[in-house]
Design a protein around this motif. Structure first.
Motif, PDB file in Angstrom:
ATOM      1  N   THR A   1       0.854  -1.179   0.000  1.00 29.92           N
ATOM      2  CA  THR A   1       0.000   0.000   0.000  1.00 29.92           C
ATOM      3  C   THR A   1       0.891   1.230   0.000  1.00 29.92           C
ATOM      4  O   THR A   1       2.098   1.137   0.174  1.00 29.92           O
ATOM      5  N   ASN A   2       0.258   2.386  -0.183  1.00 30.41           N
ATOM      6  CA  ASN A   2       1.060   3.612  -0.136  1.00 30.41           C
ATOM      7  C   ASN A   2       1.420   3.930   1.310  1.00 30.41           C
ATOM      8  O   ASN A   2       1.037   3.226   2.242  1.00 30.41           O
ATOM      9  N   ASP A   3       2.148   4.981   1.536  1.00 31.85           N
ATOM     10  CA  ASP A   3       2.655   5.302   2.867  1.00 31.85           C
ATOM     11  C   ASP A   3       1.560   5.668   3.862  1.00 31.85           C
ATOM     12  O   ASP A   3       1.757   5.561   5.072  1.00 31.85           O
ATOM     13  N   THR A   4       0.407   6.077   3.379  1.00 30.73           N
ATOM     14  CA  THR A   4      -0.667   6.484   4.282  1.00 30.73           C
ATOM     15  C   THR A   4      -1.377   5.283   4.896  1.00 30.73           C
ATOM     16  O   THR A   4      -1.714   5.290   6.072  1.00 30.73           O
ATOM     17  N   PHE A   5      -1.609   4.247   4.129  1.00 32.85           N
ATOM     18  CA  PHE A   5      -2.409   3.109   4.586  1.00 32.85           C
ATOM     19  C   PHE A   5      -1.550   1.881   4.882  1.00 32.85           C
ATOM     20  O   PHE A   5      -1.892   0.779   4.497  1.00 32.85           O
ATOM     21  N   THR A   6      -0.460   2.069   5.588  1.00 34.77           N
ATOM     22  CA  THR A   6       0.328   0.919   6.005  1.00 34.77           C
ATOM     23  C   THR A   6      -0.368   0.239   7.177  1.00 34.77           C
ATOM     24  O   THR A   6      -1.235   0.824   7.829  1.00 34.77           O
ATOM     25  N   SER A   7      -0.005  -0.994   7.435  1.00 33.86           N
ATOM     26  CA  SER A   7      -0.659  -1.721   8.520  1.00 33.86           C
ATOM     27  C   SER A   7      -0.378  -1.072   9.871  1.00 33.86           C
ATOM     28  O   SER A   7      -1.223  -1.082  10.763  1.00 33.86           O
ATOM     29  N   THR A   8       0.792  -0.464  10.022  1.00 36.79           N
ATOM     30  CA  THR A   8       1.118   0.205  11.286  1.00 36.79           C
ATOM     31  C   THR A   8       0.228   1.421  11.510  1.00 36.79           C
ATOM     32  O   THR A   8      -0.271   1.632  12.621  1.00 36.79           O
ATOM     33  N   ASN A   9       0.008   2.214  10.472  1.00 36.92           N
ATOM     34  CA  ASN A   9      -0.843   3.395  10.616  1.00 36.92           C
ATOM     35  C   ASN A   9      -2.281   3.012  10.924  1.00 36.92           C
ATOM     36  O   ASN A   9      -2.949   3.660  11.744  1.00 36.92           O
ATOM     37  N   ILE A  10      -2.783   1.953  10.286  1.00 35.15           N
ATOM     38  CA  ILE A  10      -4.154   1.516  10.551  1.00 35.15           C
ATOM     39  C   ILE A  10      -4.262   0.962  11.963  1.00 35.15           C
ATOM     40  O   ILE A  10      -5.249   1.181  12.664  1.00 35.15           O
ATOM     41  N   MET A  11      -3.217   0.252  12.414  1.00 35.66           N
ATOM     42  CA  MET A  11      -3.212  -0.259  13.775  1.00 35.66           C
ATOM     43  C   MET A  11      -3.217   0.891  14.786  1.00 35.66           C
ATOM     44  O   MET A  11      -3.904   0.842  15.803  1.00 35.66           O
ATOM     45  N   LEU A  12      -2.469   1.956  14.503  1.00 38.24           N
ATOM     46  CA  LEU A  12      -2.452   3.112  15.396  1.00 38.24           C
ATOM     47  C   LEU A  12      -3.806   3.816  15.429  1.00 38.24           C
ATOM     48  O   LEU A  12      -4.233   4.304  16.481  1.00 38.24           O
ATOM     49  N   LEU A  13      -4.498   3.862  14.305  1.00 42.15           N
ATOM     50  CA  LEU A  13      -5.855   4.415  14.300  1.00 42.15           C
ATOM     51  C   LEU A  13      -6.789   3.563  15.151  1.00 42.15           C
ATOM     52  O   LEU A  13      -7.654   4.081  15.862  1.00 42.15           O
ATOM     53  N   GLY A  14      -6.609   2.245  15.088  1.00 45.99           N
ATOM     54  CA  GLY A  14      -7.398   1.352  15.922  1.00 45.99           C
ATOM     55  C   GLY A  14      -7.116   1.559  17.396  1.00 45.99           C
ATOM     56  O   GLY A  14      -8.025   1.543  18.222  1.00 45.99           O
ATOM     57  N   LEU A  15      -5.850   1.748  17.739  1.00 43.78           N
ATOM     58  CA  LEU A  15      -5.496   2.016  19.132  1.00 43.78           C
ATOM     59  C   LEU A  15      -6.078   3.341  19.611  1.00 43.78           C
ATOM     60  O   LEU A  15      -6.508   3.456  20.760  1.00 43.78           O
TER      61      LEU A  15
END
Length: 58
Positions: free
Chosen positions: A23-37
């Motif tokens: 994915t692009n830099d915005t929708f990485t798994s780490t960023n989505i996980m941080l949104l979940g947190l």
């Protein structure tokens, strides 16, 4: 409601990470996980619960 959104974000992050989807830099798994947190922290803080202490009567 925020807890459900958090669970969905964690699941999407897991799928991106497990399937190794690029994915692009915005929708990485780490960023989505941080949104979940963040959604989980807001849920635990009581934001969006719909109940107010001022509106209760005894």
């Amino acid at each position: 409601m925020l807890a459900i959104a958090s669970a969905v974000l964690f699941f999407i992050a897991f799928l991106i990470n497990a399937a190794e989807i690029s994915t692009n830099d915005t929708f990485t798994s780490t960023n989505i996980m941080l949104l979940g947190l963040m959604a989980l922290a807001l849920h635990l803080a009581g934001v969006g619960s719909g109940w107010s202490a001022r509106g209760r009567r005894r």
